[in-house]
Design an enzyme around this catalytic site. Sequence first.
Site, PDB file in Angstrom:
ATOM      1  N   HIS A   1      -4.263  -1.484  -1.156  1.00 30.24           N
ATOM      2  CA  HIS A   1      -4.207  -1.546  -2.630  1.00 30.24           C
ATOM      3  C   HIS A   1      -3.358  -0.401  -3.205  1.00 30.24           C
ATOM      4  O   HIS A   1      -3.881   0.475  -3.916  1.00 30.24           O
ATOM      5  CB  HIS A   1      -5.626  -1.529  -3.226  1.00 30.24           C
ATOM      6  CG  HIS A   1      -5.658  -2.024  -4.651  1.00 30.24           C
ATOM      7  ND1 HIS A   1      -6.723  -2.676  -5.210  1.00 30.24           N
ATOM      8  CD2 HIS A   1      -4.735  -1.967  -5.641  1.00 30.24           C
ATOM      9  CE1 HIS A   1      -6.465  -2.980  -6.471  1.00 30.24           C
ATOM     10  NE2 HIS A   1      -5.250  -2.559  -6.749  1.00 30.24           N
TER      11      HIS A   1
ATOM     12  N   ARG B   1      -5.416  -9.334  -7.154  1.00 35.44           N
ATOM     13  CA  ARG B   1      -6.795  -8.933  -6.893  1.00 35.44           C
ATOM     14  C   ARG B   1      -7.326  -9.708  -5.685  1.00 35.44           C
ATOM     15  O   ARG B   1      -6.979 -10.880  -5.493  1.00 35.44           O
ATOM     16  CB  ARG B   1      -7.688  -9.258  -8.105  1.00 35.44           C
ATOM     17  CG  ARG B   1      -7.467  -8.357  -9.297  1.00 35.44           C
ATOM     18  CD  ARG B   1      -7.974  -6.935  -9.058  1.00 35.44           C
ATOM     19  NE  ARG B   1      -7.788  -6.090 -10.232  1.00 35.44           N
ATOM     20  CZ  ARG B   1      -6.800  -5.209 -10.387  1.00 35.44           C
ATOM     21  NH1 ARG B   1      -5.891  -5.061  -9.466  1.00 35.44           N
ATOM     22  NH2 ARG B   1      -6.718  -4.479 -11.487  1.00 35.44           N
TER      23      ARG B   1
HETATM   24  C1  GLV Z   1      -4.102  -1.862 -10.080  1.00 42.51           C
HETATM   25  O1  GLV Z   1      -4.511  -2.690  -9.353  1.00 42.51           O
HETATM   26  C2  GLV Z   1      -3.991  -1.944 -11.513  1.00 42.51           C
HETATM   27  O2  GLV Z   1      -4.651  -2.789 -12.155  1.00 42.51           O
HETATM   28  O3  GLV Z   1      -3.223  -1.148 -12.063  1.00 42.51           O
END
Ligand code: GLV
Length: 309
Positions: free
Chosen positions: A272, A224
């Site tokens: 991401h 994160r």
């Molecule tokens: C992505 O970041 C997830 O938590 O699957």
Amino acid sequence: MALLFISNDDSPVEWQDALTSFDPDLDFRTWPDLGTASDIEIALVWKQPPGSLADLPRLKLIQSLGAGADHILTDPQLPGGVPIARLVDSNLTQQMVEFAVLAVLSRHRRMKQLQLAQTQSLWNVIQPIPTHHSRVGMLGFGEIGREIGNALTRLGFPVTAWTRTAREDSNIVCQSGENGLVAVLHSSDILICLLPFTEETKNILNADTFATLPKGAYVINMARGGHLAESDLLSAIDSGHLSGAWLDVFNEEPLPSDHLFWKHPKVIVTPHLAGLTVASSAAEQVIKNLRLVRSGKAPNNAVNLKHGY
Ligand code: GLV
């Protein structure tokens, strides 16, 4: 009885198709079109708007659409007493393994320098360093971490892992606690952050952490954005202590177009995508969890609220 889908990042059509292939009678609703709120038994969510789960009187389960649940827990109006479950999906795990291997090999074989040399038409032969000299440290060692550790070990990288609570593993040396963290950092030429995001792990990638890493170390964050103190990272790279970083997650997503990371010659930015949930492979466990909570049982992969993951 109905399921409420809340996400701006996942396709409601794909999820509806995938879920109804396991349960054709499922009444699938997409937020904010709830219909009668008291019909809703399960909410399937990614970054729900705060308060959107507050007035669902028969809610039995909040199911994350991702491997993490931190995006759910930030809601100040989260209904108390409703279990929250994470997804543990082999498809997502496989993507995370591929991504970690890609990032580690890319650093190990100096891909960024080679690409830069190409832009200058330079025939720059970089002598590979022996694999056993590229020590990899992992922060976090859950389902995903174990698979990444195994894949990297098979390639010949020495791997150590740091976890909150002491853990034994037949393949990987695991450390825990403050001293364990220092030990792992000391021996990480490449550091991968895979931790769940909690109050305790917030900003764990900070100036002290970087100072403890060996000179020339490389940082991969695929957990994160909140794990990373961004300006500390830039200072550690610009001072020459760290050799660079691969970042897949950010404090603000999408990463603002004027952010220094975008153009930094020693930083790789990806949007991401290290592990994305695939509806067709993850739907079955959502239906299983729905059946479990309907029969009064705890869901699989329930979040421990005390630990925050
Ligand atoms: C992505 O970041 C997830 O938590 O699957």
